[in-house]
Design an enzyme around this catalytic site. Structure first.
Site, PDB file in Angstrom:
ATOM      1  N   LYS A   1     -14.695   2.347  14.110  1.00 26.58           N
ATOM      2  CA  LYS A   1     -13.429   1.643  14.387  1.00 26.58           C
ATOM      3  C   LYS A   1     -13.058   1.744  15.855  1.00 26.58           C
ATOM      4  CE  LYS A   1     -11.418   1.846  10.109  1.00 26.58           C
ATOM      5  NZ  LYS A   1     -10.540   2.401   9.102  1.00 26.58           N
TER       6      LYS A   1
ATOM      7  N   ASN B   1       0.853  -1.195   0.000  1.00 29.54           N
ATOM      8  CA  ASN B   1       0.000   0.000   0.000  1.00 29.54           C
ATOM      9  C   ASN B   1       0.884   1.240   0.000  1.00 29.54           C
ATOM     10  OD1 ASN B   1       0.429   0.897   2.878  1.00 29.54           O
ATOM     11  ND2 ASN B   1      -0.349  -1.182   3.231  1.00 29.54           N
TER      12      ASN B   1
ATOM     13  N   PHE C   1      -5.401   4.360  14.155  1.00 31.86           N
ATOM     14  CA  PHE C   1      -5.524   5.328  13.066  1.00 31.86           C
ATOM     15  C   PHE C   1      -6.682   4.920  12.175  1.00 31.86           C
ATOM     16  CE2 PHE C   1      -2.116   8.483  12.713  1.00 31.86           C
ATOM     17  CZ  PHE C   1      -1.466   8.193  13.887  1.00 31.86           C
TER      18      PHE C   1
ATOM     19  N   LYS D   1     -12.704  -1.670  17.871  1.00 27.33           N
ATOM     20  CA  LYS D   1     -11.349  -2.086  18.254  1.00 27.33           C
ATOM     21  C   LYS D   1     -11.032  -1.743  19.699  1.00 27.33           C
ATOM     22  CE  LYS D   1      -9.926  -1.689  13.450  1.00 27.33           C
ATOM     23  NZ  LYS D   1      -8.816  -2.072  12.596  1.00 27.33           N
TER      24      LYS D   1
ATOM     25  N   PRO E   1      -5.156 -11.239  10.414  1.00 26.58           N
ATOM     26  CA  PRO E   1      -5.751 -10.862  11.701  1.00 26.58           C
ATOM     27  C   PRO E   1      -5.725  -9.351  11.861  1.00 26.58           C
ATOM     28  CG  PRO E   1      -3.567 -11.822  12.012  1.00 26.58           C
ATOM     29  CD  PRO E   1      -3.883 -11.961  10.557  1.00 26.58           C
ATOM     30  N   ASP E   2      -6.739  -8.812  12.533  1.00 25.60           N
ATOM     31  CA  ASP E   2      -6.749  -7.378  12.842  1.00 25.60           C
ATOM     32  C   ASP E   2      -6.000  -7.213  14.165  1.00 25.60           C
ATOM     33  OD1 ASP E   2      -7.425  -4.792  13.825  1.00 25.60           O
ATOM     34  OD2 ASP E   2      -9.056  -4.733  12.371  1.00 25.60           O
ATOM     35  N   ILE E   3      -4.803  -6.673  14.078  1.00 24.11           N
ATOM     36  CA  ILE E   3      -3.922  -6.616  15.257  1.00 24.11           C
ATOM     37  C   ILE E   3      -4.557  -5.754  16.345  1.00 24.11           C
ATOM     38  CG2 ILE E   3      -1.605  -6.047  16.073  1.00 24.11           C
ATOM     39  CD1 ILE E   3      -0.688  -6.251  13.099  1.00 24.11           C
TER      40      ILE E   3
HETATM   41  O1  C5P Z   1     -10.033  -1.172  10.065  1.00 14.83           O
HETATM   42  P1  C5P Z   1      -8.813  -0.474   9.594  1.00 14.83           P
HETATM   43  O2  C5P Z   1      -7.804  -1.403   9.035  1.00 14.83           O
HETATM   44  O3  C5P Z   1      -9.022   0.664   8.660  1.00 14.83           O
HETATM   45  O4  C5P Z   1      -8.241   0.172  10.958  1.00 14.83           O
HETATM   46  C1  C5P Z   1      -7.099   0.933  11.008  1.00 14.83           C
HETATM   47  C2  C5P Z   1      -6.375   0.757  12.308  1.00 14.83           C
HETATM   48  O5  C5P Z   1      -6.276  -0.645  12.631  1.00 14.83           O
HETATM   49  C3  C5P Z   1      -4.962   1.243  12.243  1.00 14.83           C
HETATM   50  O6  C5P Z   1      -4.583   1.718  13.525  1.00 14.83           O
HETATM   51  C4  C5P Z   1      -4.178  -0.007  11.829  1.00 14.83           C
HETATM   52  O7  C5P Z   1      -2.819   0.076  12.253  1.00 14.83           O
HETATM   53  C5  C5P Z   1      -4.938  -1.089  12.553  1.00 14.83           C
HETATM   54  N1  C5P Z   1      -4.944  -2.395  11.864  1.00 14.83           N
HETATM   55  C6  C5P Z   1      -4.459  -3.509  12.496  1.00 14.83           C
HETATM   56  N2  C5P Z   1      -4.475  -4.737  11.896  1.00 14.83           N
HETATM   57  C7  C5P Z   1      -4.996  -4.867  10.663  1.00 14.83           C
HETATM   58  C8  C5P Z   1      -5.512  -3.745   9.998  1.00 14.83           C
HETATM   59  C9  C5P Z   1      -5.467  -2.531  10.619  1.00 14.83           C
HETATM   60  O8  C5P Z   1      -3.978  -3.384  13.625  1.00 14.83           O
HETATM   61  N3  C5P Z   1      -4.993  -6.056  10.092  1.00 14.83           N
END
Ligand code: C5P
Length: 402
Positions: free
Chosen positions: A336, A209, A322, A340, A304-306
């Site tokens: 978000k 990206n 962010f 989160k 995975p969404d960290i």
């Molecule tokens: O949902 P989105 O990806 O747009 O959310 C953005 C936030 O989530 C950012 O802080 C990004 O670093 C974090 N993120 C994450 N793991 C992912 C995707 C996004 O921690 N797989």
């Protein structure tokens, strides 16, 4: 005030150079270790011996003079000091700094160092207001250089106007404020992620990206400036690691996931500024994928969404996320924040000029779970980082001394 701090005073060739003597004396009285670099022109205005005697250290002028303290002095000094203050700063040195010209000792140190730099411009008001000087100052501010003054008043050229150097006492106070504020986050451990992850398709290609990593790197620098123990978990970028920051390099979202989770229990704060890929290729080809003239379909599987995972696991940690959006900025950022479970979300519309990926500036809003929202104008990423650190101090309930 400055005990244990090593300050390089840069003196350039303006009539206000004589005021450097008072400034150095004030710094020394407050226990700073002072080093001095003068331009050749500055030595016409005030004798190096004067400044050397006040600083109690040799004065550097030439790049190729006999070493006084170290080998490759401009580099070792650049790494040794805690801050540089250029006072007076002529229009000429501001120009050299803006374009990165290094043709004498001082300008070379200024290019080589990564420590905070302060400049106190001093020049005739017409030179100060010249668009070239103003453009150079704007560039320097954007890079996070602190510009002190100038003041308005009587000038040596016989006129009145902007361009008088800030008084030595004001400059020393600004430095003192900076060093006091540096310790806000001492003892706190902060993990910052930065950059865009790369998801390999085959040995030569990846899905990536447009993130440059600049926002995360600026936050890491701002955190380090305030004494936090800062770990920067970085996806690939070309950026230099800010001085004093520990950098750990990763490539993929899964590597970032493992690296963040491995450290989560040891840190007080996580700032997720990285652009983490939401999907990765289901298979990574062992050999370069060959074209055969037909359509090619990629199967992607979710990463995975960290941040969401950290939000589930968090106990006392502060989480900052962010939201880089291209539409419905606030609604998406709000959702978000809840999804989160973060303490603060930094929202930015990446389609705006002057904001988002690749830019050195950003236009952001801070959103909090209690519904508070703070909007900021276009600022350098370092300024945004410093503002974020201020918010962090209140989230951590750390008292700010100013
Ligand atoms: O949902 P989105 O990806 O747009 O959310 C953005 C936030 O989530 C950012 O802080 C990004 O670093 C974090 N993120 C994450 N793991 C992912 C995707 C996004 O921690 N797989």
């Amino acid at each position: 005030m400055f005990a244990g701090k090593k300050i390089l005073v840069g003196v350039t060739g303006g009539i206000a150079a004589y005021k450097a003597a008072e400034m150095i004396s004030r710094l020394r009285k407050q226990h700073a270790e002072v080093h001095v670099a003068m331009t050749k022109a500055a030595t016409e205005f005030i004798a190096p011996l004067t400044l050397q005697s006040l600083a109690a250290n040799p004065v550097h002028v030439e790049l190729f003079e006999e070493p006084k303290l170290w080998n490759v002095e401009h580099i070792s000094l650049a790494e040794y000091i805690d801050a540089v203050v250029v006072a007076p700063a002529t229009a000429n040195i501001l120009t050299k700094m803006a374009i990165g010209l290094a043709d004498d000792f001082l300008s070379t140190v200024l290019l080589a160092t990564r420590v905070p730099i302060f400049v106190a411009p001093a020049m005739n008001h017409a030179m100060y207001h010249h668009p070239a000087t103003q453009a150079n100052l704007a560039i320097l501010k954007e890079r996070g250089i602190y510009v002190l003054g100038p003041n308005t008043g009587f000038q040596a050229c016989g006129t009145d106007g902007d361009g008088r150097m800030s008084e030595p006492v004001e400059i020393v106070e600004a430095l003192a404020r900076f060093f006091v504020s540096r310790d806000w986050l001492k003892g706190k451990r902060v993990l910052v992620t930065a950059g865009g992850t790369q998801e390999p398709l085959d040995p030569v290609r990846y899905l990536g990206n447009r993130s440059s990593g600049r926002m995360g790197y600026a936050i890491a620098q701002a955190l380090q400036e305030t004494g936090a123990e800062t770990i920067l978990l970085s996806a690939p970028t070309d950026l230099p690691t800010p001085s004093g920051v520990t950098r750990i390099s990763v490539q993929t979202a899964l590597e970032m996931y493992d690296a963040v989770l491995a450290r989560f229990l040891e840190v007080d704060v996580v700032v997720m500024a990285a652009a983490v890929a939401d999907y990765r290729p289901a298979v990574q080809a062992e050999q370069k994928i060959k074209k055969d003239g037909t359509n090619c379909t990629l199967e992607l599987v979710p990463n995975p969404d960290i941040l969401a995972e950290l939000g589930r696991r968090k106990t006392t940690q502060i989480l900052i996320g962010f939201a880089a959006e291209t539409e419905n900025l606030l609604a998406n950022a709000q959702s978000k924040m809840q999804r989160k479970n973060v303490n603060l979300i930094v929202a930015n519309d990446v389609t705006k000029p002057g904001a988002g990926f690749g830019c050195t500036t950003n236009i952001v809003s801070f959103l909090f779970p209690d519904g508070r929202k703070i909007d900021f104008p276009q600022l350098s990423k370092l300024e945004v980082g410093r503002l974020l650190v201020r918010e962090l101090t209140s989230l951590l309930e750390v008292e700010i001394k100013e």
